[in-house]
Design an enzyme around this catalytic site. Structure first.
Site, mmCIF file in Angstrom:
data_model
loop_
_atom_site.group_PDB
_atom_site.id
_atom_site.type_symbol
_atom_site.label_atom_id
_atom_site.label_comp_id
_atom_site.label_asym_id
_atom_site.label_seq_id
_atom_site.Cartn_x
_atom_site.Cartn_y
_atom_site.Cartn_z
ATOM 1 N N GLU A 195 0.831 -1.214 0.000
ATOM 2 C CA GLU A 195 0.000 0.000 0.000
ATOM 3 C C GLU A 195 0.862 1.260 0.000
ATOM 4 O O GLU A 195 2.053 1.233 0.295
ATOM 5 C CB GLU A 195 -0.936 -0.001 1.204
ATOM 6 C CG GLU A 195 -0.203 -0.088 2.530
ATOM 7 C CD GLU A 195 -0.884 0.671 3.651
ATOM 8 O OE1 GLU A 195 -1.344 1.811 3.414
ATOM 9 O OE2 GLU A 195 -0.931 0.139 4.773
ATOM 10 N N ASP A 229 -11.187 -0.340 6.301
ATOM 11 C CA ASP A 229 -10.366 -1.547 6.106
ATOM 12 C C ASP A 229 -11.151 -2.802 6.503
ATOM 13 O O ASP A 229 -10.972 -3.867 5.899
ATOM 14 C CB ASP A 229 -9.080 -1.486 6.942
ATOM 15 C CG ASP A 229 -8.114 -0.400 6.480
ATOM 16 O OD1 ASP A 229 -8.395 0.272 5.468
ATOM 17 O OD2 ASP A 229 -7.077 -0.226 7.154
ATOM 18 N N ASP A 250 -16.358 5.856 14.582
ATOM 19 C CA ASP A 250 -15.159 5.859 13.738
ATOM 20 C C ASP A 250 -14.586 4.444 13.639
ATOM 21 O O ASP A 250 -13.966 3.934 14.577
ATOM 22 C CB ASP A 250 -14.121 6.842 14.286
ATOM 23 C CG ASP A 250 -12.977 7.063 13.306
ATOM 24 O OD1 ASP A 250 -12.919 6.361 12.268
ATOM 25 O OD2 ASP A 250 -12.143 7.944 13.566
ATOM 26 N N VAL A 275 -5.238 0.490 3.212
ATOM 27 C CA VAL A 275 -5.444 -0.962 3.111
ATOM 28 C C VAL A 275 -6.727 -1.244 2.338
ATOM 29 O O VAL A 275 -6.762 -2.084 1.434
ATOM 30 C CB VAL A 275 -5.496 -1.603 4.520
ATOM 31 C CG1 VAL A 275 -5.986 -3.046 4.446
ATOM 32 C CG2 VAL A 275 -4.123 -1.539 5.184
ATOM 33 N N LYS A 301 -3.474 -1.429 14.373
ATOM 34 C CA LYS A 301 -2.611 -0.496 15.089
ATOM 35 C C LYS A 301 -2.995 -0.360 16.556
ATOM 36 O O LYS A 301 -4.171 -0.362 16.900
ATOM 37 C CB LYS A 301 -2.681 0.879 14.436
ATOM 38 C CG LYS A 301 -1.941 0.931 13.134
ATOM 39 C CD LYS A 301 -2.446 2.061 12.306
ATOM 40 C CE LYS A 301 -3.938 1.837 12.098
ATOM 41 N NZ LYS A 301 -4.564 2.935 11.383
ATOM 42 N N SER A 357 -12.539 2.032 10.689
ATOM 43 C CA SER A 357 -11.883 2.086 9.375
ATOM 44 C C SER A 357 -12.630 1.262 8.334
ATOM 45 O O SER A 357 -13.125 0.165 8.630
ATOM 46 C CB SER A 357 -10.458 1.561 9.506
ATOM 47 O OG SER A 357 -9.855 1.500 8.233
ATOM 48 N N LYS A 376 -5.105 11.115 0.597
ATOM 49 C CA LYS A 376 -5.358 9.766 1.119
ATOM 50 C C LYS A 376 -6.658 9.249 0.523
ATOM 51 O O LYS A 376 -7.693 9.884 0.656
ATOM 52 C CB LYS A 376 -5.444 9.838 2.642
ATOM 53 C CG LYS A 376 -5.844 8.542 3.346
ATOM 54 C CD LYS A 376 -5.813 8.730 4.869
ATOM 55 C CE LYS A 376 -6.548 7.595 5.586
ATOM 56 N NZ LYS A 376 -6.557 7.793 7.051
HETATM 57 N N1 PSU Z 1 -0.950 1.278 9.911
HETATM 58 C C1 PSU Z 1 0.286 1.825 9.972
HETATM 59 N N2 PSU Z 1 0.551 2.894 9.202
HETATM 60 C C2 PSU Z 1 -0.385 3.423 8.352
HETATM 61 C C3 PSU Z 1 -1.683 2.831 8.290
HETATM 62 C C4 PSU Z 1 -1.915 1.761 9.087
HETATM 63 O O1 PSU Z 1 1.134 1.369 10.727
HETATM 64 O O2 PSU Z 1 -0.085 4.392 7.691
HETATM 65 C C5 PSU Z 1 -2.702 3.358 7.320
HETATM 66 C C6 PSU Z 1 -3.157 2.229 6.418
HETATM 67 O O3 PSU Z 1 -3.111 2.694 5.080
HETATM 68 C C7 PSU Z 1 -4.594 1.980 6.847
HETATM 69 C C8 PSU Z 1 -5.004 3.361 7.220
HETATM 70 O O4 PSU Z 1 -5.382 1.398 5.845
HETATM 71 O O5 PSU Z 1 -3.886 3.841 7.944
HETATM 72 C C9 PSU Z 1 -6.288 3.385 8.031
HETATM 73 O O6 PSU Z 1 -6.802 4.673 8.038
HETATM 74 P P1 PSU Z 1 -8.311 4.926 8.511
HETATM 75 O O7 PSU Z 1 -8.331 4.593 9.974
HETATM 76 O O8 PSU Z 1 -8.583 6.397 8.247
HETATM 77 O O9 PSU Z 1 -9.174 4.015 7.688
HETATM 78 MN MN MN Z 2 -11.802 6.818 10.389
#
Ligand code: PSU
Ligand code: MN
Length: 302
Positions: free
Chosen positions: A25, A141, A137, A105, A158, A139, A85
């Site tokens: 990614e 993903d 909130d 992701v 994470k 993701s 993003k």
């Molecule tokens: N985990 C990491 N570094 C990152 C991300 C995840 O250690 O940069 C990124 C990935 O691209 C993941 C995104 O899909 O953060 C999730 O963001 P959000 O919570 O806004 O969906």
């Molecule tokens: Mn979010």
């Protein structure tokens, strides 16, 4: 109509010849790492995949193309600080408006699935945020893992997230979470979250069989593959760092898609160990994904 996907020659050949391909990614590169480490990590991840005998395909959206494999010039634009993003909801806008978009992701899975790439390596997935009972909130993903036929190799979700609720949502969504050499869901910077998994594998061939069953024969969406980080931090130290990063996000009123990049940058800035662990675990995942992609590509029909 113009094709949506654009392949580098290396990736196109690998797909045509049924050699193992590993999706990587670009949000991790463009928004998850400090600027001075991006190029080095991007290059090394690709080298690790090649050394293990598979072909890397870093994914991003550039100039109205879903790029599966990036040229050097494209990669430079993705990491130069100006990339937006893109999660799944942003794909249509990114494809119509153009410019440079790093894929999360979720959107990397969407593009990999379209390209027929079954294995994808990252650091940690997004998941249910702490306090999601108030903010909702969560993701995209998680939804993407349910929808797209791709196995994502990770160190779990994470540590800034709510890990028990993330696992609950994955169960609801029907996403298998398979531990490699572990019975526990890892905690990203730490080896275990204390949460037990239903499935464990200790060899790559069995994992390849599971991936083919889930993504192709059952056509049941994707799979989350997890392994502990190769170097781990003390969970109490991680928790203290996360708590202060969350408090800072709250103070600054950070919301929406900026939350994850903000928290990751705050953690990286407070501790060298965090950044080092983060980079090492992505490399470790790329290496496993490469072996896995080869095993999937050569797996006998059963
Ligand atoms: N985990 C990491 N570094 C990152 C991300 C995840 O250690 O940069 C990124 C990935 O691209 C993941 C995104 O899909 O953060 C999730 O963001 P959000 O919570 O806004 O969906
Ligand atoms: Mn979010």
């Amino acid at each position: 109509m113009l094709p949506l996907l654009a392949f580098t020659e290396e990736v196109e050949d690998a797909i045509a010849e049924h050699r193992g391909v590993v999706a990587l990614e670009s949000t991790l590169l463009a928004h998850g790492l400090p600027p001075d480490r991006r190029e080095e990590v991007a290059t090394r991840l690709e080298a690790i995949v090649r050394e293990a005998g598979a072909t890397p395909a870093t994914i991003a959206i550039v100039d109205k193309k879903m790029c599966v494999g990036l040229t050097d010039a494209q990669r430079a634009r993705v990491i130069d600080g100006g990339a937006k993003k893109s999660s799944v909801r942003d794909l249509a806008v990114a494809m119509i408006d153009g410019g440079v978009w790093a894929t999360t992701v979720a959107s990397t899975m969407a593009i990999a699935a379209r390209a027929g790439v079954r294995v994808f390596a990252t650091g940690g997935i997004g998941g249910v945020h702490r306090g999601a009972e108030a903010t909702f909130d969560e993701s995209a993903d998680l939804m993407a893992l349910a929808r797209y036929p791709v196995a994502v190799v990770s160190a779990g979700a994470k540590a800034v997230l709510d890990l028990p609720r993330t696992l609950e949502r994955l169960e609801t969504l029907g996403v298998p979470v398979v531990g490699v050499g572990t019975d526990d869901f890892p905690a990203f910077y730490a080896a275990s979250s204390g949460l037990a998994l239903r499935a464990r594998v200790d060899d790559v061939e069995r994992l390849a069989a599971l991936i083919i069953m889930q993504t192709e024969r059952l056509a049941a969406g994707g799979m989350l593959v997890v392994q502990p980080p190769p170097i781990a931090m003390d969970p109490a130290e991680v928790e203290a760092l996360v708590t202060s990063a969350l408090a800072e996000a709250d103070r600054q009123g950070v919301k929406g898609a900026s939350v994850t990049p903000f928290l990751l940058a705050a953690l990286d800035a407070t501790s060298d160990d965090v950044l080092k662990t983060n980079i090492r675990l992505v490399e470790h995942n790329a290496s496993l994904a490469a072996r896995l992609a080869k095993a999937v590509a050569t797996h006998p029909e059963d």
